[in-house]
Design an enzyme around this catalytic site. Structure first.
Site, PDB file in Angstrom:
ATOM      1  N   GLY A 210     -14.118  39.504 -85.336  1.00  0.00           N
ATOM      2  CA  GLY A 210     -12.813  39.538 -84.696  1.00  0.00           C
ATOM      3  C   GLY A 210     -12.765  38.581 -83.522  1.00  0.00           C
ATOM      4  O   GLY A 210     -13.448  37.558 -83.490  1.00  0.00           O
ATOM      5  N   ILE A 211     -11.971  38.957 -82.512  1.00  0.00           N
ATOM      6  CA  ILE A 211     -11.743  38.078 -81.370  1.00  0.00           C
ATOM      7  C   ILE A 211     -12.055  38.821 -80.082  1.00  0.00           C
ATOM      8  O   ILE A 211     -11.897  40.042 -79.996  1.00  0.00           O
ATOM      9  CB  ILE A 211     -10.280  37.589 -81.370  1.00  0.00           C
ATOM     10  CG1 ILE A 211     -10.064  36.506 -80.326  1.00  0.00           C
ATOM     11  CG2 ILE A 211      -9.311  38.740 -81.173  1.00  0.00           C
ATOM     12  CD1 ILE A 211      -8.708  35.838 -80.461  1.00  0.00           C
ATOM     13  N   GLY A 212     -12.541  38.095 -79.069  1.00  0.00           N
ATOM     14  CA  GLY A 212     -12.798  38.708 -77.773  1.00  0.00           C
ATOM     15  C   GLY A 212     -14.233  38.570 -77.335  1.00  0.00           C
ATOM     16  O   GLY A 212     -15.054  37.890 -77.971  1.00  0.00           O
ATOM     17  N   ILE A 214     -16.839  40.736 -77.166  1.00  0.00           N
ATOM     18  CA  ILE A 214     -17.926  41.256 -78.005  1.00  0.00           C
ATOM     19  C   ILE A 214     -18.188  40.338 -79.200  1.00  0.00           C
ATOM     20  O   ILE A 214     -19.342  39.943 -79.431  1.00  0.00           O
ATOM     21  CB  ILE A 214     -17.637  42.699 -78.453  1.00  0.00           C
ATOM     22  CG1 ILE A 214     -17.715  43.651 -77.238  1.00  0.00           C
ATOM     23  CG2 ILE A 214     -18.626  43.147 -79.524  1.00  0.00           C
ATOM     24  CD1 ILE A 214     -17.339  45.090 -77.543  1.00  0.00           C
ATOM     25  N   GLU A 233     -10.986  37.498 -92.033  1.00  0.00           N
ATOM     26  CA  GLU A 233      -9.536  37.333 -91.936  1.00  0.00           C
ATOM     27  C   GLU A 233      -9.191  36.190 -90.995  1.00  0.00           C
ATOM     28  O   GLU A 233      -8.197  35.499 -91.176  1.00  0.00           O
ATOM     29  CB  GLU A 233      -8.866  38.627 -91.459  1.00  0.00           C
ATOM     30  CG  GLU A 233      -9.175  39.003 -90.022  1.00  0.00           C
ATOM     31  CD  GLU A 233      -8.595  40.346 -89.645  1.00  0.00           C
ATOM     32  OE1 GLU A 233      -7.699  40.376 -88.796  1.00  0.00           O
ATOM     33  OE2 GLU A 233      -9.032  41.359 -90.186  1.00  0.00           O
ATOM     34  N   GLY A 331      -7.002  43.822 -89.900  1.00  0.00           N
ATOM     35  CA  GLY A 331      -7.860  43.891 -91.073  1.00  0.00           C
ATOM     36  C   GLY A 331      -9.076  44.768 -90.892  1.00  0.00           C
ATOM     37  O   GLY A 331     -10.021  44.679 -91.680  1.00  0.00           O
TER      38      GLY A 331
END
Length: 434
Positions: A210-212, A214, A233, A331
């Site tokens: 994902g994003i960010g 972490i 995704e 997602g």
């Protein structure tokens, strides 16, 4: 043919009528010029619905409540701007799994107008939808009217993003910079979590991130891995760094070997430059990319997502704080379930053990546990306890696959902040979990 379809933004706005349903692209694929100026026709229309996902432009048409009788927004994924003005009553969330966003929405309503952006056409008359096809092409095919902003600054990408000018009704020439997301620097907690997850990732694994902070910490911890693949995704700046470093090659993928497969991209200009005319990147239909069955076709698929809060049975509230919509399902379920369908697949949910909130009585910020006996009242369960796999905090990793409630309580308490562990155990007894 191209020149005959070029109109101004003002001419395009005049084609929008009362009661229209408009869909725009996700994130960097949205029609920035039209959305920025949409409020200018507020006195001429009413009850126009704009359907969005992760909008990057805080446009007046939805941020300013004086336009709420003219425009409302239905969103597949909330942003900070949307959260800020949700109270105005003209914004509503569309519950969805990302791979079904277009399909389920089209079962309910078809768009009158699609607005988005694309690259200039090539010598064969094809534009590239560039940064994404999560739902864009399906909505374009369903819309009565298609208006695209043609921007030479967009990267030309490959996959299922080509569209012939015959299928576009009108085009607007623009030259705005492509929306970027800064490359968030991981903090100490992020780095600990990233290092824990990296221990479970092997050479040749296929990853989704994902994003960010972490996810960025995870990518930083993967620099010593070899021949990783990508089926995700979203292509991120962190993934681009791994590819440039030779860590991501896709050589050991059994499915789309050598290709980075995604439904959209969002990041920095360096990422967009990397994507431009890069045949190793496939931007495909989100209904296909995020289908858990398709995700599971990749051997050694690893899914890494984050959550806001998790209860002691494993229920993950990843999109709301109580009943307050914060982001969206996206997602997360698609990829977590897909990874667990994969041969030797793994799905991680990461979170900090604590957060700070403002005390209603004192006004001071107090620390609370994000591992809780029960989710906040009204919280949306994004990932069910039936589908949770690995859970990670800065205090370690636990595997909940196949475990009983008793085991889950003990495992999750073991990675909670130490000062909350005794209290969590007492609450587990009090509520009858154990």
């Amino acid at each position: 043919m191209f020149n005959n379809k070029i109109i101004s933004a003002q001419e395009a706005l005049k084609k929008i009528k009362s009661n229209d349903t408009i869909v725009t692209g996700l994130g960097g694929s949205e029609a920035k010029e039209l959305l920025t100026n949409l409020h200018s026709i507020a006195s001429e229309v009413e009850n126009v619905t704009v359907t969005t996902c992760l909008p990057t432009v805080n446009a007046d048409y939805f941020m300013n409540d004086k336009y709420k009788n003219s425009f409302r927004m239905d969103g597949w994924f909330y942003t900070g701007g949307m959260r800020k003005v949700h109270k105005n009553g003209n914004i509503s969330y569309i519950p969805n799994h990302l791979h079904l966003a277009a399909v389920r929405r089209l079962d309910y309503i078809k768009p009158n107008v699609y607005i988005g952006n694309a690259t200039p056409p090539d010598g064969h008359g094809f534009v590239s939808l560039s940064l994404g096809n999560v739902y864009e092409k399906r909505m374009i095919e369903a819309a009565d009217l298609v208006i695209l902003e043609i921007n030479n600054k967009l990267p030309r990408t490959f996959g299922d993003v080509e569209l012939h000018v015959n299928d576009i009704d009108y085009m607007i020439e623009v030259d705005y910079d492509v929306p970027e997301i800064p490359d968030a620097q991981p903090n100490e907690k992020d780095l600990k979590i990233g290092a824990y997850i990296a221990e479970y990732i092997n050479d040749g694994d296929c990853i989704q991130l994902g994003i960010g902070g972490i996810p960025n910490a995870v990518t930083a911890s993967l620099m010593n891995k070899k021949d990783l693949g990508v089926h995700t995704e979203m292509i991120t700046t962190g993934m681009m760094k791994l590819a440039k470093a030779g860590v991501i090659t896709g050589k050991q993928k059994n499915f789309n070997k050598g290709k980075m497969v995604a439904a959209f991209a969002l990041g920095t200009k360096e990422l967009y430059d990397f994507m431009d005319n890069n045949p190793s990147i496939m931007i495909m239909d989100g209904n296909w990319v995020n289908d858990p069955y398709i995700v599971g076709q990749n051997h050694n698929q690893v899914s890494i997502n984050t959550t806001i809060e998790i209860d002691l049975t494993g229920q993950c509230a990843s999109e709301s704080i109580g009943s307050r919509q914060f982001s969206g399902t996206g997602g997360q379920v698609d990829t977590a379930i897909g990874a667990q369908r994969s041969q030797n697949g793994r799905a991680f949910i990461a979170l900090y053990s604590t957060t700070k909130i403002k005390d209603k009585d004192t006004g001071e910020r107090v620390e609370i546990s994000k591992i809780v006996p029960q989710l906040k009242a009204g919280a949306a369960v994004t990932l069910s306890r039936n589908d949770v796999d690995y859970v990670v905090t800065e205090y370690g990793v636990v595997n909940l696959r196949g475990t009983s409630i008793r085991d889950r309580v003990n495992k999750l308490i073991s990675i909670a902040h130490p000062k909350f562990r005794e209290e969590l155990y007492k609450e587990a007894l009090k509520t009858g979990l154990i």
